[in-house]
Design a protein around this motif. Structure first.
Motif, PDB file in Angstrom:
ATOM      1  N   UNK A  85     -52.210  29.842  18.336  1.00  0.00           N
ATOM      2  CA  UNK A  85     -51.233  28.805  18.673  1.00  0.00           C
ATOM      3  C   UNK A  85     -50.487  29.130  19.961  1.00  0.00           C
ATOM      4  N   UNK A  86     -50.635  28.254  20.946  1.00  0.00           N
ATOM      5  CA  UNK A  86     -50.024  28.490  22.244  1.00  0.00           C
ATOM      6  C   UNK A  86     -48.498  28.416  22.175  1.00  0.00           C
ATOM      7  N   UNK A  87     -47.980  27.710  21.183  1.00  0.00           N
ATOM      8  CA  UNK A  87     -46.536  27.573  21.040  1.00  0.00           C
ATOM      9  C   UNK A  87     -45.907  28.576  20.093  1.00  0.00           C
ATOM     10  N   UNK A  88     -46.672  29.583  19.646  1.00  0.00           N
ATOM     11  CA  UNK A  88     -46.145  30.554  18.677  1.00  0.00           C
ATOM     12  C   UNK A  88     -44.885  31.259  19.173  1.00  0.00           C
ATOM     13  N   UNK A  89     -44.838  31.744  20.419  1.00  0.00           N
ATOM     14  CA  UNK A  89     -43.605  32.406  20.875  1.00  0.00           C
ATOM     15  C   UNK A  89     -42.392  31.488  20.828  1.00  0.00           C
ATOM     16  N   UNK A  90     -42.587  30.210  21.153  1.00  0.00           N
ATOM     17  CA  UNK A  90     -41.468  29.266  21.115  1.00  0.00           C
ATOM     18  C   UNK A  90     -41.018  29.026  19.681  1.00  0.00           C
ATOM     19  N   UNK A 108     -43.583  20.726  14.659  1.00  0.00           N
ATOM     20  CA  UNK A 108     -43.767  20.727  13.207  1.00  0.00           C
ATOM     21  C   UNK A 108     -43.761  22.137  12.615  1.00  0.00           C
ATOM     22  N   UNK A 109     -44.279  23.130  13.370  1.00  0.00           N
ATOM     23  CA  UNK A 109     -44.297  24.489  12.838  1.00  0.00           C
ATOM     24  C   UNK A 109     -42.887  25.060  12.730  1.00  0.00           C
ATOM     25  N   UNK A 118     -40.993  31.862  30.599  1.00  0.00           N
ATOM     26  CA  UNK A 118     -40.537  30.482  30.388  1.00  0.00           C
ATOM     27  C   UNK A 118     -39.895  30.341  29.013  1.00  0.00           C
ATOM     28  N   UNK A 119     -40.556  30.898  27.992  1.00  0.00           N
ATOM     29  CA  UNK A 119     -40.026  30.790  26.626  1.00  0.00           C
ATOM     30  C   UNK A 119     -38.687  31.507  26.509  1.00  0.00           C
ATOM     31  N   UNK A 124     -50.277  38.759   9.678  1.00  0.00           N
ATOM     32  CA  UNK A 124     -50.459  37.411   9.131  1.00  0.00           C
ATOM     33  C   UNK A 124     -51.147  36.506  10.162  1.00  0.00           C
ATOM     34  N   UNK A 125     -51.882  35.529   9.654  1.00  0.00           N
ATOM     35  CA  UNK A 125     -52.703  34.656  10.494  1.00  0.00           C
ATOM     36  C   UNK A 125     -52.145  33.242  10.601  1.00  0.00           C
ATOM     37  N   UNK A 126     -50.848  33.074  10.352  1.00  0.00           N
ATOM     38  CA  UNK A 126     -50.280  31.724  10.310  1.00  0.00           C
ATOM     39  C   UNK A 126     -50.471  30.963  11.611  1.00  0.00           C
ATOM     40  N   UNK A 127     -50.479  31.680  12.739  1.00  0.00           N
ATOM     41  CA  UNK A 127     -50.656  31.019  14.026  1.00  0.00           C
ATOM     42  C   UNK A 127     -52.107  31.044  14.496  1.00  0.00           C
ATOM     43  N   UNK A 128     -53.017  31.393  13.600  1.00  0.00           N
ATOM     44  CA  UNK A 128     -54.416  31.429  13.958  1.00  0.00           C
ATOM     45  C   UNK A 128     -54.832  32.776  14.505  1.00  0.00           C
TER      46      UNK A 128
END
Length: 401
Positions: A347-352, A240-241, A98-99, A337-341
């Motif tokens: 973060x479920x939206x990290x790939x997007x 926002x990210x 999807x992404x 890095x842990x920016x997306x947790x």
């Protein structure tokens, strides 16, 4: 480059974190009445153990009707097994297929937004591109009118842009004050989203809102009030990210022109460069958990009920993991890095967000032979205790020939 004077700055926050780290990787703060977790492995351990460290902070905060309504579908603040079931409902909207399928639309929106500034040599990045791009994309996914993005912007500013953070104030007192200040905005957001959900229920479409309306959890459909939290979370966190990452990327390239030149010459370096931006200027500097039982992190014993703050900004500069952590290096051979947790709340939206940043920055490098931060206008950075991002970033642009 002139920065608007605001306190504190990112440098102030990083200095404060290193002073805390001088006491250890896990330290207790008498003033804030919480445990700061600063090390990379220690923060990852907290985030990967939802059984010992709960994401549900409701018992720590005074109950407020508007927030209670929003929390019903806010899976970020849920623990298993409820978290797994509700997160699964939206995971279908962010699968790799999807992404990846959104790439043409992201490129189209990016070009349309930049076309709107055609002929201009001075452009304010956040207003022209970094904010509208991800809002348009996520709003289309949710079936929400992207034309309402000024409203969404105002909501985001309420949650992520407050300037009255006192590092010496107890977290419970700060949280109570934040809830009181945000209550009117949460009430407005709840009403807006509830109206959208009810309208969509009578006019289903191929969007995530409709999928949530039709979805079942444990054999039951979600109530409209539960869907509010889903949509609010995705709408705000879904843009926002990316907004922060685009602004932070331009600042990092401005401060490291050699890296910018390399990426311009070889766009294949962009993904690694974006990962380094996320490490170096981590958008969400800290998270929060509550210890459900007596437990041990690193060399420190934490009591049940302890408020625990994994500092992602500090973990991403842990010299035990990152060589020369205060140097921006797009060629790091290893960048966990842990920016997306980390763990179930990754973060479920990290790939997007990664895709949007890569496409937008790539198009900017193609369209402009030179991108530089304006010297005669202020750069407005947000309060880094809440979020590391730029609210206003004027750029001087020289189009490619």
């Amino acid at each position: 480059m002139t920065l608007t004077k605001k306190a504190p700055t990112l440098a102030d926050l990083l200095d404060w974190l290193e002073r805390q780290r001088s006491r250890g990787q896990v330290v207790y703060d008498e003033k804030q009445r919480c445990w700061h977790v600063l090390g990379h492995s220690e923060a990852a351990a907290v985030l990967s153990d939802p059984g010992a460290f709960s994401s549900d902070l409701q018992e720590l905060m005074p109950q407020q009707e508007d927030f209670a309504l929003f929390q019903r579908g806010n899976f970020v603040r849920m623990d298993p097994p409820r978290h797994r079931k509700l997160r699964g409902l939206v995971s279908q909207a962010f699968t790799p297929r999807v992404v990846a399928g959104l790439e043409p639309r992201i490129a189209q929106v990016t070009n349309e937004l930049l076309d709107g500034a055609a002929g201009q040599t001075r452009v304010e990045l956040i207003d022209k591109l970094a904010y509208p791009l991800p809002v348009i994309v996520i709003a289309e996914l949710l079936g929400i009118p992207a034309s309402d993005r000024p409203v969404f912007h105002r909501w985001a500013e309420t949650f992520f842009n407050r300037q009255n953070i006192d590092p010496d104030q107890s977290l419970l007192a700060a949280g109570k004050e934040a809830m009181e200040n945000a209550a009117p905005t949460v009430r407005e957001m709840n009403a807006y989203l509830l109206e959208h959900i009810r309208n969509r229920r009578g006019n289903l479409a191929d969007d995530l809102t409709s999928k949530l309306i039709l979805a079942e959890v444990d054999g039951e459909r979600l109530a409209d009030e539960e869907i509010i939290g889903f949509l609010g979370l995705l709408l705000l966190a879904g843009h926002i990210t990316t907004t922060a990452t685009l602004g932070n990327s331009v600042l990092c390239f401005e401060e490291n022109p050699g890296a910018a030149a390399e990426v311009r010459k070889d766009p294949g370096l962009l993904p690694d460069a974006i990962e380094e931006v996320l490490r170096f200027r981590t958008p969400f500097p800290r998270l929060a958990r509550v210890a459900t039982r007596d437990t041990r992190i690193g060399e420190v014993d934490l009591p049940a009920g302890a408020v625990v703050m994994p500092w992602i900004a500090a973990a991403n500069r842990d010299e035990r993991v990152f060589t020369e952590p205060n140097r921006f290096d797009i060629h790091r051979p290893r960048n966990p890095q842990l920016a997306f947790g980390h763990g179930i709340h990754f973060c479920i939206g990290a790939p997007l967000a990664r895709l949007e940043a890569r496409i937008a920055l790539g198009i900017m490098f193609q369209r402009y032979a030179d991108i530089s931060v304006a010297l005669d206008e202020p750069v407005e950075e947000a309060n880094p205790w809440l979020m590391v991002n730029v609210n206003r970033l004027p750029l001087d642009l020289r189009p490619s020939r």
